[in-house]
Design a protein around this motif. Structure first.
Motif, PDB file in Angstrom:
ATOM      1  N   GLN A  55       6.373   2.005   9.883  1.00 51.46           N
ATOM      2  CA  GLN A  55       6.984   2.666   8.718  1.00 51.46           C
ATOM      3  C   GLN A  55       7.520   1.680   7.677  1.00 51.46           C
ATOM      4  OE1 GLN A  55       9.210   6.379   9.239  1.00 51.46           O
ATOM      5  NE2 GLN A  55      10.945   5.376   8.239  1.00 51.46           N
ATOM      6  N   PRO A  56       8.281   0.649   8.096  1.00 50.49           N
ATOM      7  CA  PRO A  56       8.764  -0.285   7.065  1.00 50.49           C
ATOM      8  C   PRO A  56       7.633  -1.050   6.384  1.00 50.49           C
ATOM      9  CG  PRO A  56       9.966  -0.550   9.138  1.00 50.49           C
ATOM     10  CD  PRO A  56       8.795   0.318   9.432  1.00 50.49           C
ATOM     11  N   ALA A  57       6.478  -1.126   7.052  1.00 46.95           N
ATOM     12  CA  ALA A  57       5.400  -1.939   6.499  1.00 46.95           C
ATOM     13  C   ALA A  57       4.412  -1.119   5.673  1.00 46.95           C
ATOM     14  CB  ALA A  57       4.653  -2.638   7.643  1.00 46.95           C
ATOM     15  N   VAL A  58       4.555   0.203   5.708  1.00 46.42           N
ATOM     16  CA  VAL A  58       3.609   1.011   4.925  1.00 46.42           C
ATOM     17  C   VAL A  58       3.839   0.724   3.439  1.00 46.42           C
ATOM     18  CG1 VAL A  58       2.989   3.366   4.231  1.00 46.42           C
ATOM     19  CG2 VAL A  58       3.406   2.843   6.643  1.00 46.42           C
ATOM     20  N   PRO A  59       2.821   0.206   2.759  1.00 45.89           N
ATOM     21  CA  PRO A  59       3.029  -0.130   1.335  1.00 45.89           C
ATOM     22  C   PRO A  59       2.854   1.100   0.441  1.00 45.89           C
ATOM     23  CG  PRO A  59       0.876  -0.879   2.063  1.00 45.89           C
ATOM     24  CD  PRO A  59       1.500  -0.194   3.236  1.00 45.89           C
ATOM     25  N   ARG A  60       3.433   1.005  -0.715  1.00 48.98           N
ATOM     26  CA  ARG A  60       3.187   2.067  -1.699  1.00 48.98           C
ATOM     27  C   ARG A  60       1.696   2.096  -2.003  1.00 48.98           C
ATOM     28  NH1 ARG A  60       7.029   4.656  -4.256  1.00 48.98           N
ATOM     29  NH2 ARG A  60       9.190   3.999  -3.934  1.00 48.98           N
ATOM     30  N   GLY A  61       1.195   3.280  -2.204  1.00 49.93           N
ATOM     31  CA  GLY A  61      -0.225   3.409  -2.555  1.00 49.93           C
ATOM     32  C   GLY A  61      -1.109   3.698  -1.366  1.00 49.93           C
ATOM     33  N   LEU A  62      -0.604   3.479  -0.136  1.00 52.40           N
ATOM     34  CA  LEU A  62      -1.434   3.753   1.035  1.00 52.40           C
ATOM     35  C   LEU A  62      -1.768   5.248   1.103  1.00 52.40           C
ATOM     36  CD1 LEU A  62      -2.627   2.318   3.591  1.00 52.40           C
ATOM     37  CD2 LEU A  62      -0.717   3.313   4.852  1.00 52.40           C
ATOM     38  N   ILE A  63      -0.779   6.066   0.724  1.00 48.83           N
ATOM     39  CA  ILE A  63      -0.991   7.514   0.752  1.00 48.83           C
ATOM     40  C   ILE A  63      -2.119   7.927  -0.191  1.00 48.83           C
ATOM     41  CG2 ILE A  63       0.740   7.951  -1.033  1.00 48.83           C
ATOM     42  CD1 ILE A  63       0.342  10.179   1.994  1.00 48.83           C
ATOM     43  N   ALA A  69      -3.262  -1.602  -0.877  1.00 49.27           N
ATOM     44  CA  ALA A  69      -2.250  -1.172   0.110  1.00 49.27           C
ATOM     45  C   ALA A  69      -2.831  -1.269   1.513  1.00 49.27           C
ATOM     46  CB  ALA A  69      -1.804   0.254  -0.196  1.00 49.27           C
ATOM     47  N   ILE A  70      -4.094  -0.875   1.636  1.00 51.83           N
ATOM     48  CA  ILE A  70      -4.743  -0.964   2.958  1.00 51.83           C
ATOM     49  C   ILE A  70      -4.820  -2.421   3.398  1.00 51.83           C
ATOM     50  CG2 ILE A  70      -6.902  -0.551   4.213  1.00 51.83           C
ATOM     51  CD1 ILE A  70      -7.368   1.827   2.243  1.00 51.83           C
ATOM     52  N   ASP A  71      -5.188  -3.292   2.453  1.00 57.48           N
ATOM     53  CA  ASP A  71      -5.282  -4.721   2.783  1.00 57.48           C
ATOM     54  C   ASP A  71      -3.942  -5.257   3.246  1.00 57.48           C
ATOM     55  OD1 ASP A  71      -7.925  -4.724   2.125  1.00 57.48           O
ATOM     56  OD2 ASP A  71      -7.608  -5.442   0.057  1.00 57.48           O
ATOM     57  N   ARG A  72      -2.874  -4.902   2.516  1.00 63.36           N
ATOM     58  CA  ARG A  72      -1.546  -5.423   2.875  1.00 63.36           C
ATOM     59  C   ARG A  72      -1.105  -4.910   4.248  1.00 63.36           C
ATOM     60  NH1 ARG A  72      -0.573  -5.168  -2.634  1.00 63.36           N
ATOM     61  NH2 ARG A  72       0.396  -3.109  -2.616  1.00 63.36           N
ATOM     62  N   MET A  73      -1.426  -3.638   4.492  1.00 64.53           N
ATOM     63  CA  MET A  73      -1.103  -3.068   5.819  1.00 64.53           C
ATOM     64  C   MET A  73      -1.818  -3.882   6.892  1.00 64.53           C
ATOM     65  SD  MET A  73       0.531  -0.250   6.829  1.00 64.53           S
ATOM     66  CE  MET A  73       0.909   0.126   8.524  1.00 64.53           C
ATOM     67  N   ASP A  74      -3.076  -4.183   6.604  1.00 65.22           N
ATOM     68  CA  ASP A  74      -3.902  -4.890   7.583  1.00 65.22           C
ATOM     69  C   ASP A  74      -3.373  -6.306   7.822  1.00 65.22           C
ATOM     70  OD1 ASP A  74      -6.301  -4.359   9.150  1.00 65.22           O
ATOM     71  OD2 ASP A  74      -7.143  -6.079   8.102  1.00 65.22           O
ATOM     72  N   THR A 156       7.292   7.973   7.753  1.00 63.94           N
ATOM     73  CA  THR A 156       7.384   8.414   6.351  1.00 63.94           C
ATOM     74  C   THR A 156       6.911   7.299   5.428  1.00 63.94           C
ATOM     75  OG1 THR A 156       9.300   9.702   6.981  1.00 63.94           O
ATOM     76  CG2 THR A 156       8.930   9.451   4.625  1.00 63.94           C
ATOM     77  N   SER A 157       6.139   7.673   4.421  1.00 58.75           N
ATOM     78  CA  SER A 157       5.641   6.672   3.466  1.00 58.75           C
ATOM     79  C   SER A 157       6.746   6.346   2.458  1.00 58.75           C
ATOM     80  CB  SER A 157       4.415   7.218   2.737  1.00 58.75           C
ATOM     81  OG  SER A 157       4.824   8.170   1.779  1.00 58.75           O
ATOM     82  N   PRO A 158       6.599   5.224   1.734  1.00 62.64           N
ATOM     83  CA  PRO A 158       7.613   4.894   0.706  1.00 62.64           C
ATOM     84  C   PRO A 158       7.731   5.998  -0.342  1.00 62.64           C
ATOM     85  CG  PRO A 158       6.175   3.027   1.099  1.00 62.64           C
ATOM     86  CD  PRO A 158       5.580   4.177   1.848  1.00 62.64           C
ATOM     87  N   GLU A 159       6.677   6.763  -0.502  1.00 64.98           N
ATOM     88  CA  GLU A 159       6.729   7.858  -1.485  1.00 64.98           C
ATOM     89  C   GLU A 159       7.427   9.090  -0.911  1.00 64.98           C
ATOM     90  OE1 GLU A 159       4.048   6.278  -0.520  1.00 64.98           O
ATOM     91  OE2 GLU A 159       3.075   5.340  -2.238  1.00 64.98           O
ATOM     92  N   GLY A 160       7.820   9.028   0.359  1.00 61.75           N
ATOM     93  CA  GLY A 160       8.522  10.147   0.985  1.00 61.75           C
ATOM     94  C   GLY A 160       7.591  11.151   1.653  1.00 61.75           C
TER      95      GLY A 160
END
Lengths: 427, 137
Positions: A55-63, A69-74, A156-160
């Motif tokens: 959850q803390p690592a989910v970047p904005r835009g992944l949703i 965002a996918i790259d950063r998650m990876d 929960t995503s950063p966008e809620g």
């Protein structure tokens, strides 16, 4: 197979069966406990991974499926998510879109969530189940081999937006946990049971020996009682024969002599003859009593002759009696005496209770057994309701027969006569 | 689902000027080529606006794309700012300095190999000079 009746062998066999049951039960319980523990651990780990790492690592835009965002998650979290037995992770949007997975081919694909997953997404709970590898979203998990446990929880995503974090655990962990739990409990269960058996086996052995000794002593006492009874009967019979019978014989002879004198009045002679007949009748009765009190020498006189004497009162009473005796010649003294005693008691019962018109008494060999059968056509009785005192003599003899390794059975029913059968080892 | 066969790759050598409005900055870009061998890879090279050269290499690696961007200005000590865009959004950015011996710098990143065509854009700038390399993989 005689050893099967040994109480110690039976105890050990029962102990072994109990041991097998305990092993099976412990294995089943351990498996359940291990499964529960493994599932519990997997749920806890999934919660920790989902809420503290993913959850803390989910970047904005992944949703929105942004590639960056996918790259950063990876880059940032993959190594921290695939830990321990976690073999795969997936992050889902509520509409069933795979937003991220270490299996990158799945990213962007849409597979509608099932009810449990939607429930976890709505309620924030955690659920676990064995993966259905036939589902298309799990097709890449097939190559991981074996059963997988999938656990999902809400993040929960950063966008809620609520997302579903899903982790797949290898079944190796479950198997390993089963073995660990089994390793913990089995030695305790087995050890205590084996310890108990080791402790109780000597006690059972001791108890069995005591019981066997008590049985031997009881048998000895019975035999001693029979011997002393025989001795007493012999003494009484001898006393009667040598005393009263001889006296009666002498008196009868004297009366006959007196009555034969010519000087004796005819009226007195008749009275004397009457007294003489009475004395002779008493002598015959006494001689019959002597036979009854003490058996004749069965081997010298023969069992058949003795049994004919036994049934003589029945014949005298008008009962048709068939006697057929064979196989007693080579039998031991104990077996022959037992046959005579049981026959005597059985015939006595027939005379007292049966009101029979026909009686059959047979003795024959069946292999190593000497068998006595007394069958009558009398009124019979219900064996279940017979008062105990009526068959007291037979009940006593039954104990003696059993002690000799034989068996005694009485079959009867009202109106259908009675059959007595005794088997005794010839030795 | 993206295939890994080299022949299906959409490989673009980009004349960045028309796309990015950087006509004076980018001189040329050579067509990309797919190398032989087991792994799929695409390498594009081109010229920057003021004489430097760029090279952008993309190859597959276990469900990911390994991206290597390189700028060779033949001048050591230049601090270039760079960005790596993946399908239009910035996946990585940073600053790198050309090294003393080669006068170049190299950036290597792994990005996720997504379904469909992945568009990778490497852009580097230094003192008004811009290099833009693009690979559609």
């Amino acid at each position: 197979m005689r050893w099967l009746t040994n109480p110690v062998v039976q105890f050990l066999a029962a102990g072994f069966v109990a041991l097998v049951i305990v092993v099976l039960a412990t294995s089943a319980l351990s498996r359940d406990a291990a499964d529960e523990e493994a599932i519990h651990d997997a749920r806890e780990l999934t919660k920790v991974l989902g809420r503290s790492v993913a959850q803390p690592a989910v970047p904005r835009g992944l949703i929105d499926g942004k590639a960056s965002a996918i790259d950063r998650m990876d880059w940032h979290v993959l190594d921290r998510l695939l830990v321990g037995d976690v073999r795969r992770i997936k992050i889902w949007a509520a509409d069933g879109t795979v937003l991220y997975s270490d299996q990158t081919e799945l990213i962007g694909a849409v597979y509608p969530l099932d009810e449990e997953e939607l429930d976890a997404l709505r309620s924030g709970g955690t659920d676990a189940e064995i993966s259905d590898l036939s589902k298309p979203e799990n097709r890449f998990e097939r190559e991981l081999g074996g059963d997988l446990l999938e656990v999902y929880t809400r993040i929960t995503s950063p966008e809620g937006e609520p997302l579903l974090f899903e982790a797949y655990f290898a079944s190796d962990q479950i198997q390993q946990q089963r073995e660990e739990v089994l390793d913990r409990f089995l030695p305790i269960s087995l050890g205590s049971l084996i310890g108990l058996m080791l402790l109780t086996t000597p006690l059972v052995l001791l108890l069995t020996r005591r019981l066997a000794r008590a049985a031997r002593e009881r048998e000895g006492l019975l035999q001693a009682a029979v011997r002393s009874s025989d001795a007493e009967r012999l003494r009484i019979a001898r006393d009667l024969h040598d005393g009263v019978v001889q006296d009666l014989a002498g008196s009868s002879y004297a009366l006959s002599t007196v009555a034969a004198r010519p000087a004796v009045d005819a009226g007195v002679r008749d009275e004397l003859d009457g007294v003489g007949r009475s004395l002779r009748t008493s002598m015959r009765s006494l001689r019959s009593l002597l036979v009854e009190i003490y058996p004749p020498d069965l081997h010298t006189g023969g069992l058949a002759a003795a049994l004919h004497d036994v049934v003589a009162p029945l014949s005298a009473a008008g009962v048709v009696v068939d006697v057929d005796v064979s196989g007693g010649e080579t039998a031991g003294d104990g077996a022959v005496a037992l046959v005579w005693r049981v026959a005597q008691e059985g015939v006595r019962n027939v005379a007292r209770h049966a009101s029979a018109t026909r009686v059959s008494l047979t003795v024959h060999r069946e292999d190593a057994l000497l068998v006595l059968e007394i069958v009558d056509d009398g009124r019979g009785f219900d064996t279940a309701v017979v008062p105990p005192e009526d068959h007291f003599g037979l009940r006593t003899l039954e104990g003696l027969v059993r002690e000799s390794g034989g068996a005694l059975e009485v079959e009867s029913a009202p109106g259908e006569g009675t059959t007595l059968r005794m088997e005794v080892p010839v030795g | 689902m993206k295939t890994s066969h080299p022949l299906t790759r959409v490989v673009a050598a980009v004349a960045a000027t028309s796309v990015l409005g950087l006509a004076p900055l980018v001189v040329a870009a050579t067509p990309a080529h797919a190398s032989g061998g087991d792994d799929d890879r695409v390498i594009n090279t081109g010229s920057c606006s003021s004489g430097a050269r760029w090279k952008l290499k993309v190859k597959t690696d276990d469900g990911r794309l390994e991206v290597e961007g390189e700028v060779d200005s033949n001048r050591a000590g230049q601090a270039w700012g760079w960005t790596l865009r993946h399908n239009g959004s910035v996946s990585a950015r940073g600053t790198s300095t050309t090294t003393a011996r080669s006068g170049s710098f190299e950036v290597e990143r792994k990005i996720v190999n997504l379904a469909g065509t992945d568009r990778v854009v490497f852009r580097a700038t230094y003192a008004g000079q811009t290099c833009v390399g693009v690979v559609n993989f």
